[in-house]
Design a protein around this motif. Structure first.
Motif, PDB file in Angstrom:
ATOM      1  N   GLY A  32       5.936  -9.535  16.843  1.00  0.00           N
ATOM      2  CA  GLY A  32       5.975 -10.926  16.230  1.00  0.00           C
ATOM      3  C   GLY A  32       4.614 -11.302  15.453  1.00  0.00           C
ATOM      4  O   GLY A  32       4.875 -11.795  14.486  1.00  0.00           O
ATOM      5  N   MET A  33       3.701 -10.851  16.236  1.00  0.00           N
ATOM      6  CA  MET A  33       2.375 -11.362  15.740  1.00  0.00           C
ATOM      7  C   MET A  33       1.921 -10.652  14.628  1.00  0.00           C
ATOM      8  O   MET A  33       1.563 -11.051  13.429  1.00  0.00           O
ATOM      9  CB  MET A  33       1.279 -11.457  16.849  1.00  0.00           C
ATOM     10  N   VAL A  34       2.394  -9.193  14.625  1.00  0.00           N
ATOM     11  CA  VAL A  34       1.956  -8.572  13.533  1.00  0.00           C
ATOM     12  C   VAL A  34       2.827  -8.924  12.447  1.00  0.00           C
ATOM     13  O   VAL A  34       2.179  -8.728  11.090  1.00  0.00           O
ATOM     14  CB  VAL A  34       2.458  -7.040  13.883  1.00  0.00           C
ATOM     15  N   GLU A  35       4.055  -9.236  12.352  1.00  0.00           N
ATOM     16  CA  GLU A  35       5.004  -9.719  11.426  1.00  0.00           C
ATOM     17  C   GLU A  35       4.458 -10.942  10.638  1.00  0.00           C
ATOM     18  O   GLU A  35       4.550 -11.326   9.765  1.00  0.00           O
ATOM     19  CB  GLU A  35       6.402  -9.779  11.704  1.00  0.00           C
ATOM     20  N   SER A  36       3.935 -11.879  11.764  1.00  0.00           N
ATOM     21  CA  SER A  36       3.429 -13.122  11.283  1.00  0.00           C
ATOM     22  C   SER A  36       2.075 -12.937  10.386  1.00  0.00           C
ATOM     23  O   SER A  36       2.045 -13.633   9.403  1.00  0.00           O
ATOM     24  CB  SER A  36       2.986 -13.663  12.384  1.00  0.00           C
ATOM     25  N   LEU A  37       1.406 -11.670  10.665  1.00  0.00           N
ATOM     26  CA  LEU A  37       0.113 -11.596   9.831  1.00  0.00           C
ATOM     27  C   LEU A  37       0.468 -10.949   8.504  1.00  0.00           C
ATOM     28  O   LEU A  37      -0.142 -11.169   7.478  1.00  0.00           O
ATOM     29  CB  LEU A  37      -0.602 -10.472  10.778  1.00  0.00           C
ATOM     30  N   ASP A  38       1.418 -10.210   8.535  1.00  0.00           N
ATOM     31  CA  ASP A  38       1.956  -9.430   7.452  1.00  0.00           C
ATOM     32  C   ASP A  38       2.521 -10.505   6.452  1.00  0.00           C
ATOM     33  O   ASP A  38       2.313 -10.708   5.280  1.00  0.00           O
ATOM     34  CB  ASP A  38       3.230  -8.804   7.852  1.00  0.00           C
ATOM     35  N   ALA A  39       3.282 -11.580   6.997  1.00  0.00           N
ATOM     36  CA  ALA A  39       3.775 -12.760   6.229  1.00  0.00           C
ATOM     37  C   ALA A  39       2.702 -13.631   5.665  1.00  0.00           C
ATOM     38  O   ALA A  39       2.546 -13.992   4.500  1.00  0.00           O
ATOM     39  CB  ALA A  39       4.506 -13.702   6.998  1.00  0.00           C
ATOM     40  N   ARG A  40       1.780 -13.594   6.394  1.00  0.00           N
ATOM     41  CA  ARG A  40       0.442 -14.491   6.049  1.00  0.00           C
ATOM     42  C   ARG A  40      -0.296 -13.891   4.825  1.00  0.00           C
ATOM     43  O   ARG A  40      -0.648 -14.405   3.865  1.00  0.00           O
ATOM     44  CB  ARG A  40      -0.718 -14.848   7.042  1.00  0.00           C
ATOM     45  N   LEU A  41      -0.375 -12.533   4.951  1.00  0.00           N
ATOM     46  CA  LEU A  41      -0.886 -11.833   3.859  1.00  0.00           C
ATOM     47  C   LEU A  41      -0.281 -11.915   2.565  1.00  0.00           C
ATOM     48  O   LEU A  41      -0.929 -11.548   1.437  1.00  0.00           O
ATOM     49  CB  LEU A  41      -1.128 -10.608   4.176  1.00  0.00           C
ATOM     50  N   LYS A  42       1.015 -11.853   2.758  1.00  0.00           N
ATOM     51  CA  LYS A  42       1.952 -12.064   1.313  1.00  0.00           C
ATOM     52  C   LYS A  42       1.408 -13.326   0.590  1.00  0.00           C
ATOM     53  O   LYS A  42       1.492 -13.315  -0.593  1.00  0.00           O
ATOM     54  CB  LYS A  42       3.356 -11.931   1.766  1.00  0.00           C
ATOM     55  N   ASP A  43       1.152 -14.407   1.514  1.00  0.00           N
ATOM     56  CA  ASP A  43       0.691 -15.627   0.906  1.00  0.00           C
ATOM     57  C   ASP A  43      -0.649 -15.606   0.423  1.00  0.00           C
ATOM     58  O   ASP A  43      -0.914 -16.263  -0.734  1.00  0.00           O
ATOM     59  CB  ASP A  43       1.068 -16.896   1.837  1.00  0.00           C
ATOM     60  N   ASP A  44      -1.445 -14.979   1.249  1.00  0.00           N
ATOM     61  CA  ASP A  44      -2.843 -15.000   0.947  1.00  0.00           C
ATOM     62  C   ASP A  44      -3.317 -13.520   0.915  1.00  0.00           C
ATOM     63  O   ASP A  44      -3.963 -12.969   2.016  1.00  0.00           O
ATOM     64  CB  ASP A  44      -3.574 -15.742   1.672  1.00  0.00           C
ATOM     65  N   PRO A  45      -3.263 -12.768  -0.081  1.00  0.00           N
ATOM     66  CA  PRO A  45      -3.728 -11.282  -0.089  1.00  0.00           C
ATOM     67  C   PRO A  45      -5.150 -11.038   0.014  1.00  0.00           C
ATOM     68  O   PRO A  45      -5.582  -9.783   0.242  1.00  0.00           O
ATOM     69  CB  PRO A  45      -2.768 -10.538  -1.262  1.00  0.00           C
ATOM     70  N   ASN A  46      -5.792 -11.948  -0.539  1.00  0.00           N
ATOM     71  CA  ASN A  46      -7.436 -11.782  -0.573  1.00  0.00           C
ATOM     72  C   ASN A  46      -7.977 -11.782   0.996  1.00  0.00           C
ATOM     73  O   ASN A  46      -8.900 -12.753   1.155  1.00  0.00           O
ATOM     74  CB  ASN A  46      -7.795 -12.855  -1.538  1.00  0.00           C
ATOM     75  N   ASN A  47      -7.600 -11.140   1.619  1.00  0.00           N
ATOM     76  CA  ASN A  47      -8.150 -11.312   3.243  1.00  0.00           C
ATOM     77  C   ASN A  47      -8.221  -9.662   3.623  1.00  0.00           C
ATOM     78  O   ASN A  47      -7.397  -9.030   4.206  1.00  0.00           O
ATOM     79  CB  ASN A  47      -7.203 -11.800   3.922  1.00  0.00           C
ATOM     80  N   PHE A  48      -9.191  -9.079   3.392  1.00  0.00           N
ATOM     81  CA  PHE A  48      -9.755  -7.652   3.635  1.00  0.00           C
ATOM     82  C   PHE A  48      -9.483  -7.404   5.067  1.00  0.00           C
ATOM     83  O   PHE A  48      -8.874  -6.336   5.454  1.00  0.00           O
ATOM     84  CB  PHE A  48     -10.975  -7.309   3.183  1.00  0.00           C
ATOM     85  N   GLU A  49     -10.184  -7.957   5.866  1.00  0.00           N
ATOM     86  CA  GLU A  49      -9.912  -7.664   7.488  1.00  0.00           C
ATOM     87  C   GLU A  49      -8.285  -7.816   7.852  1.00  0.00           C
ATOM     88  O   GLU A  49      -7.969  -7.027   8.784  1.00  0.00           O
ATOM     89  CB  GLU A  49     -11.041  -8.818   8.326  1.00  0.00           C
ATOM     90  N   GLY A  50      -7.771  -8.916   7.213  1.00  0.00           N
ATOM     91  CA  GLY A  50      -6.493  -8.954   7.576  1.00  0.00           C
ATOM     92  C   GLY A  50      -5.636  -7.625   7.250  1.00  0.00           C
ATOM     93  O   GLY A  50      -4.434  -7.141   8.050  1.00  0.00           O
ATOM     94  N   TRP A  51      -6.027  -6.874   6.208  1.00  0.00           N
ATOM     95  CA  TRP A  51      -5.035  -5.710   5.786  1.00  0.00           C
ATOM     96  C   TRP A  51      -5.595  -4.745   6.454  1.00  0.00           C
ATOM     97  O   TRP A  51      -4.677  -3.917   7.189  1.00  0.00           O
ATOM     98  CB  TRP A  51      -5.605  -5.262   4.120  1.00  0.00           C
ATOM     99  N   THR A  52      -6.824  -4.405   6.981  1.00  0.00           N
ATOM    100  CA  THR A  52      -7.075  -3.551   7.915  1.00  0.00           C
ATOM    101  C   THR A  52      -6.550  -3.799   9.265  1.00  0.00           C
ATOM    102  O   THR A  52      -6.184  -2.742  10.034  1.00  0.00           O
ATOM    103  CB  THR A  52      -8.499  -3.379   8.187  1.00  0.00           C
ATOM    104  N   ARG A  53      -6.363  -5.110   9.888  1.00  0.00           N
ATOM    105  CA  ARG A  53      -5.535  -5.088  11.085  1.00  0.00           C
ATOM    106  C   ARG A  53      -4.352  -4.754  11.054  1.00  0.00           C
ATOM    107  O   ARG A  53      -3.586  -4.167  11.983  1.00  0.00           O
ATOM    108  CB  ARG A  53      -5.843  -6.483  11.584  1.00  0.00           C
ATOM    109  N   LEU A  54      -3.679  -5.405   9.935  1.00  0.00           N
ATOM    110  CA  LEU A  54      -2.215  -4.842   9.842  1.00  0.00           C
ATOM    111  C   LEU A  54      -2.005  -3.395   9.844  1.00  0.00           C
ATOM    112  O   LEU A  54      -0.902  -2.914  10.378  1.00  0.00           O
ATOM    113  CB  LEU A  54      -1.755  -5.611   8.509  1.00  0.00           C
ATOM    114  N   ILE A  55      -2.781  -2.791   8.636  1.00  0.00           N
ATOM    115  CA  ILE A  55      -2.621  -1.367   8.640  1.00  0.00           C
ATOM    116  C   ILE A  55      -2.443  -0.658  10.088  1.00  0.00           C
ATOM    117  O   ILE A  55      -1.849   0.274  10.689  1.00  0.00           O
ATOM    118  CB  ILE A  55      -3.385  -0.866   7.956  1.00  0.00           C
ATOM    119  N   ARG A  56      -3.626  -0.722  10.828  1.00  0.00           N
ATOM    120  CA  ARG A  56      -3.860  -0.368  12.047  1.00  0.00           C
ATOM    121  C   ARG A  56      -2.757  -0.663  13.089  1.00  0.00           C
ATOM    122  O   ARG A  56      -2.274   0.015  13.889  1.00  0.00           O
ATOM    123  CB  ARG A  56      -5.117  -0.681  12.718  1.00  0.00           C
TER     124      ARG A  56
END
Length: 382
Positions: free
Chosen positions: A310-334
């Motif tokens: 659920g937390m990973v999906e929440s992070l995914d949704a947040r990055l869709k709204d705000d994709p300019n978050n490099f650390e967020g993308w690395t956390r999501l991919i891992r």
């Protein structure tokens, strides 16, 4: 066609090699029995000589001739039986059939099922040119480049953490030192060098490692990794009072839900202090609070897994709204790779590269992360 000719030749050679002991078995036995018969004939002549010279009596000579003659007849009988075709053991016939027919048939069937006879060969030069996700080839390619360009600091900077993750600690130390010498010190390079020295010393913060961590903190005062190891160095040196204070300061400065907080509080308790709760911070989607972490520890395995997803999906949704978050993308991919959801990890890598193109520094780091995790990121925007 040439391939199948080679297969046929190798099969025939293998069959001959395997059959050779069976085919020569009868010949070897016949030669052995002929030798035994010759020995017994010589013994008969020797007995006759001994009797003529008076060394043995006539009765003794007669007894010896009878015994030797019995053995000679037995050897001759065995030789005649072996010479007959029907005298060959049936087990040998079965073995010959298995070698000649079944072994090649089974081998060929297995190869056609699990092999790749139509796959073209791939020389080393071709593999180096197109390494794909083969980490060993990627490392070899960078090493070959650095052999001719030893002053390429970026190459050493790229290779150092890879060496560390593959436990090539001596190579990692040399790579970090070269990167620091050529590109200058940075918190990441200094911390990487210090952790390499620490790992090589079986978890002991050596003097060189401590100095590197201190330099990292001097460049970045908010470096929790370096601060943790500096506090650990105090603990290992027996200065428990200073270690407790250092761990407490790190815990107090840590954000809510920081992954290192439980370990820090463990060291606080170990040095005689009371675990410190992290300062509360506004909760963002996909980031667990201290209460979330405590609740997760009491959950069953299935519930904990559901909470993590659920937390990973929440992070995914947040990055869709705000994709300019490099650390967020690395956390999501891992996170997707850890959850064994590789298709979503590939998609997250492509979306991350759309926000941070591979031509930029962050995009290059995402590409390197994808290679490290075995992701291709095909279709990403450059």
């Amino acid at each position: 066609m040439l391939f199948w000719i080679l297969v046929a030749v190798l099969t025939a050679v293998s069959a001959v090699v395997l059959l050779h002991p069976l085919l020569r078995g009868g010949t070897v036995l016949s030669a052995q029995r002929a030798g035994e018969a010759a020995v017994y004939r010589d013994q008969l002549q020797e007995v006759e000589r001994d009797r003529a010279s008076g060394l043995i009596s006539a009765d003794e000579a007669e007894y010896a001739r009878a015994e030797i003659g019995r053995r000679l007849l037995a050897v001759s009988a065995r030789g005649e039986d072996a010479a007959k075709p029907e005298g060959r053991p049936w087990r040998r016939r079965i073995a010959e059939v298995l070698v000649v027919a079944l072994v090649p048939a089974i081998g060929l069937s297995l190869y056609l099922k699990i092999g790749s006879p139509d796959m073209p060969d791939q020389p080393l030069a071709a593999r180096l040119a197109e390494p794909g996700n083969d980490m060993a080839i990627l490392i070899a390619k960078v090493e070959a480049h650095l052999a001719g360009n030893p002053n390429d600091g970026k190459g050493w900077d790229l290779l150092a953490p890879i060496y560390f993750r593959t436990m090539r600690l001596d190579d990692a130390e040399a790579a970090y030192r070269n990167a620091i010498r050529l590109l200058g010190p940075s918190p990441e390079r200094l911390s990487g060098l210090a952790e390499t020295l620490l790992t090589d010393a079986d978890g002991i913060v050596t003097e060189d490692a401590r100095l590197a961590f201190e330099k990292a903190v001097a460049l970045d005062g908010n470096n929790p990794r370096a601060k943790f190891y500096l506090a650990l160095a105090m603990e290992q040196a027996g200065d428990r009072a200073r270690a407790k204070v250092a761990f407490e300061e790190l815990a107090a400065a840590s954000p809510a839900g920081a992954p290192w907080l439980p370990l820090v509080n463990e060291h606080i308790a170990r040095n005689g202090g009371t675990p410190v709760a992290a300062a509360e911070a506004p909760k963002a989607p996909g980031n667990p609070s201290a209460e979330d972490v405590a609740a997760a520890e009491a959950m069953s395995g299935g519930d904990r897994q559901q909470m993590i997803e659920g937390m990973v999906e929440s992070l995914d949704a947040r990055l869709k709204d705000d994709p300019n978050n490099f650390e967020g993308w690395t956390r999501l991919i891992r996170s997707y790779v850890v959850l064994d959801r590789r298709e979503q990890a590939e998609e997250a890598l492509r979306r991350g590269l759309a926000a941070f193109p591979a031509s930029g520094k962050e995009g290059q780091q995402l590409v390197a992360l994808g290679r490290e995790l075995g992701l291709s990121g095909e279709g990403a925007q450059e």
